[in-house]
Design a protein around this motif. Structure first.
Motif, PDB file in Angstrom:
ATOM      1  N   ARG A  19       0.831  -1.222   0.000  1.00 54.01           N
ATOM      2  CA  ARG A  19       0.000   0.000   0.000  1.00 54.01           C
ATOM      3  C   ARG A  19       0.858   1.262   0.000  1.00 54.01           C
ATOM      4  O   ARG A  19       0.581   2.212  -0.724  1.00 54.01           O
ATOM      5  CB  ARG A  19      -0.952   0.004   1.198  1.00 54.01           C
ATOM      6  N   LEU A  20       1.908   1.277   0.816  1.00 53.37           N
ATOM      7  CA  LEU A  20       2.813   2.428   0.845  1.00 53.37           C
ATOM      8  C   LEU A  20       3.412   2.666  -0.536  1.00 53.37           C
ATOM      9  O   LEU A  20       3.417   3.788  -1.044  1.00 53.37           O
ATOM     10  CB  LEU A  20       3.935   2.217   1.866  1.00 53.37           C
ATOM     11  N   LEU A  21       3.893   1.609  -1.166  1.00 52.55           N
ATOM     12  CA  LEU A  21       4.538   1.736  -2.474  1.00 52.55           C
ATOM     13  C   LEU A  21       3.547   2.072  -3.575  1.00 52.55           C
ATOM     14  O   LEU A  21       3.887   2.793  -4.515  1.00 52.55           O
ATOM     15  CB  LEU A  21       5.309   0.460  -2.798  1.00 52.55           C
ATOM     16  N   GLU A  22       2.322   1.606  -3.473  1.00 51.37           N
ATOM     17  CA  GLU A  22       1.295   1.964  -4.457  1.00 51.37           C
ATOM     18  C   GLU A  22       1.091   3.469  -4.481  1.00 51.37           C
ATOM     19  O   GLU A  22       0.997   4.078  -5.549  1.00 51.37           O
ATOM     20  CB  GLU A  22      -0.028   1.262  -4.136  1.00 51.37           C
ATOM     21  N   ASP A  23       1.045   4.081  -3.295  1.00 55.63           N
ATOM     22  CA  ASP A  23       0.865   5.534  -3.214  1.00 55.63           C
ATOM     23  C   ASP A  23       2.063   6.284  -3.782  1.00 55.63           C
ATOM     24  O   ASP A  23       1.907   7.285  -4.467  1.00 55.63           O
ATOM     25  CB  ASP A  23       0.627   5.962  -1.760  1.00 55.63           C
ATOM     26  N   ILE A  24       3.250   5.799  -3.498  1.00 56.23           N
ATOM     27  CA  ILE A  24       4.467   6.476  -3.960  1.00 56.23           C
ATOM     28  C   ILE A  24       4.656   6.307  -5.470  1.00 56.23           C
ATOM     29  O   ILE A  24       4.970   7.267  -6.183  1.00 56.23           O
ATOM     30  CB  ILE A  24       5.713   5.920  -3.225  1.00 56.23           C
ATOM     31  N   LEU A  25       4.475   5.082  -5.964  1.00 58.51           N
ATOM     32  CA  LEU A  25       4.801   4.743  -7.348  1.00 58.51           C
ATOM     33  C   LEU A  25       3.622   4.887  -8.312  1.00 58.51           C
ATOM     34  O   LEU A  25       3.796   4.772  -9.519  1.00 58.51           O
ATOM     35  CB  LEU A  25       5.334   3.309  -7.421  1.00 58.51           C
ATOM     36  N   ILE A  42       3.389  -8.010  -7.253  1.00 55.98           N
ATOM     37  CA  ILE A  42       3.964  -7.505  -8.506  1.00 55.98           C
ATOM     38  C   ILE A  42       3.055  -6.420  -9.078  1.00 55.98           C
ATOM     39  O   ILE A  42       1.835  -6.473  -8.932  1.00 55.98           O
ATOM     40  CB  ILE A  42       4.202  -8.648  -9.522  1.00 55.98           C
ATOM     41  N   ALA A  43       3.686  -5.419  -9.678  1.00 53.87           N
ATOM     42  CA  ALA A  43       2.949  -4.338 -10.353  1.00 53.87           C
ATOM     43  C   ALA A  43       3.684  -4.018 -11.640  1.00 53.87           C
ATOM     44  O   ALA A  43       4.914  -4.004 -11.684  1.00 53.87           O
ATOM     45  CB  ALA A  43       2.868  -3.100  -9.472  1.00 53.87           C
ATOM     46  N   LEU A  73      11.742  -6.660   0.130  1.00 47.28           N
ATOM     47  CA  LEU A  73      12.636  -6.085  -0.876  1.00 47.28           C
ATOM     48  C   LEU A  73      11.821  -5.660  -2.083  1.00 47.28           C
ATOM     49  O   LEU A  73      10.962  -6.410  -2.559  1.00 47.28           O
ATOM     50  CB  LEU A  73      13.672  -7.122  -1.315  1.00 47.28           C
ATOM     51  N   LEU A  74      12.092  -4.463  -2.569  1.00 45.17           N
ATOM     52  CA  LEU A  74      11.449  -3.960  -3.773  1.00 45.17           C
ATOM     53  C   LEU A  74      12.452  -3.998  -4.906  1.00 45.17           C
ATOM     54  O   LEU A  74      13.503  -3.365  -4.839  1.00 45.17           O
ATOM     55  CB  LEU A  74      10.958  -2.521  -3.569  1.00 45.17           C
ATOM     56  N   GLU A  75      12.118  -4.761  -5.946  1.00 51.19           N
ATOM     57  CA  GLU A  75      12.937  -4.818  -7.157  1.00 51.19           C
ATOM     58  C   GLU A  75      12.234  -3.987  -8.224  1.00 51.19           C
ATOM     59  O   GLU A  75      11.050  -4.192  -8.502  1.00 51.19           O
ATOM     60  CB  GLU A  75      13.070  -6.251  -7.648  1.00 51.19           C
ATOM     61  N   ILE A  76      12.964  -3.048  -8.804  1.00 54.83           N
ATOM     62  CA  ILE A  76      12.433  -2.237  -9.900  1.00 54.83           C
ATOM     63  C   ILE A  76      13.218  -2.613 -11.138  1.00 54.83           C
ATOM     64  O   ILE A  76      14.439  -2.485 -11.178  1.00 54.83           O
ATOM     65  CB  ILE A  76      12.558  -0.730  -9.596  1.00 54.83           C
ATOM     66  N   ASN A  77      12.505  -3.087 -12.158  1.00 60.33           N
ATOM     67  CA  ASN A  77      13.147  -3.668 -13.331  1.00 60.33           C
ATOM     68  C   ASN A  77      12.815  -2.915 -14.607  1.00 60.33           C
ATOM     69  O   ASN A  77      11.644  -2.744 -14.939  1.00 60.33           O
ATOM     70  CB  ASN A  77      12.706  -5.128 -13.510  1.00 60.33           C
ATOM     71  N   PHE A  86      14.208   7.020  -7.769  1.00 63.17           N
ATOM     72  CA  PHE A  86      15.241   6.992  -6.736  1.00 63.17           C
ATOM     73  C   PHE A  86      15.134   8.237  -5.863  1.00 63.17           C
ATOM     74  O   PHE A  86      15.152   8.145  -4.631  1.00 63.17           O
ATOM     75  CB  PHE A  86      16.628   6.901  -7.386  1.00 63.17           C
ATOM     76  N   SER A  87      14.993   9.409  -6.482  1.00 64.08           N
ATOM     77  CA  SER A  87      14.939  10.667  -5.728  1.00 64.08           C
ATOM     78  C   SER A  87      13.719  10.736  -4.806  1.00 64.08           C
ATOM     79  O   SER A  87      13.771  11.367  -3.757  1.00 64.08           O
ATOM     80  CB  SER A  87      14.963  11.866  -6.678  1.00 64.08           C
ATOM     81  N   ILE A  88      12.641  10.061  -5.175  1.00 63.39           N
ATOM     82  CA  ILE A  88      11.442  10.025  -4.334  1.00 63.39           C
ATOM     83  C   ILE A  88      11.586   8.980  -3.228  1.00 63.39           C
ATOM     84  O   ILE A  88      11.318   9.251  -2.057  1.00 63.39           O
ATOM     85  CB  ILE A  88      10.194   9.710  -5.188  1.00 63.39           C
ATOM     86  N   LEU A  89      12.022   7.784  -3.593  1.00 61.84           N
ATOM     87  CA  LEU A  89      12.067   6.679  -2.644  1.00 61.84           C
ATOM     88  C   LEU A  89      13.073   6.888  -1.517  1.00 61.84           C
ATOM     89  O   LEU A  89      12.804   6.512  -0.375  1.00 61.84           O
ATOM     90  CB  LEU A  89      12.358   5.370  -3.381  1.00 61.84           C
ATOM     91  N   ILE A  90      14.222   7.494  -1.801  1.00 67.50           N
ATOM     92  CA  ILE A  90      15.228   7.637  -0.737  1.00 67.50           C
ATOM     93  C   ILE A  90      14.805   8.649   0.330  1.00 67.50           C
ATOM     94  O   ILE A  90      15.401   8.690   1.401  1.00 67.50           O
ATOM     95  CB  ILE A  90      16.628   7.988  -1.286  1.00 67.50           C
TER      96      ILE A  90
END
Length: 128
Positions: A19-25, A42-43, A73-77, A86-90
């Motif tokens: 849920r956290l990553l859905e909002d960010i990404l 997976i998304a 772990l979040l893998e971005i491919n 990267f600038s948002i996630l860090i």
């Protein structure tokens, strides 16, 4: 050349992490299950590439043993917007950048860490 980023997620619950990553990404994670990865999410990106959220510890083994503080772990491919994401996630305290890999097909693979405000190469392997 293909790029792959790896992040640690410091939230215990997989659904809460998704849920956290859905909002960010701005994506929708779907739950999946496999004998190798266990329960994971997976998304897909609307352009290309995907995001996979996997358990760091599964079936008695760590995927990233040096990062036990990250249950997920979040893998971005293979996306086009790696540096933007990267600038948002860090900036998120629940997210920790672990590494970036670049692969030039049939030539080389490079791994990077982010230290002192820039990417530092830590490994390069020539592919024959």
């Amino acid at each position: 050349m293909k790029i792959f980023d790896l992040y640690g997620i410091k939230i215990q619950d997989g659904k809460e992490s998704a849920r956290l990553l859905e909002d960010i990404l701005n994506v929708q994670f779907q739950p999946h299950q496999s004998d190798f990865w266990g329960d994971y999410f997976i998304a897909n990106n609307e352009n290309k590439g995907n995001y996979r959220l996997i358990q760091n510890f599964y079936a008695g083994e760590w995927h990233q043993e040096n990062h036990k503080e990250c249950p997920w772990l979040l893998e971005i491919n293979d996306l086009e917007s790696f540096d933007f994401l990267f600038s948002i996630l860090i900036k998120k305290q629940e997210v920790k950048f672990l590494s970036r890999s670049e692969i030039e097909s049939k030539k080389w693979m490079r791994r990077y860490l982010y230290e002192d405000g820039k990417f530092q190469i830590i490994e390069e392997v020539k592919i024959k």
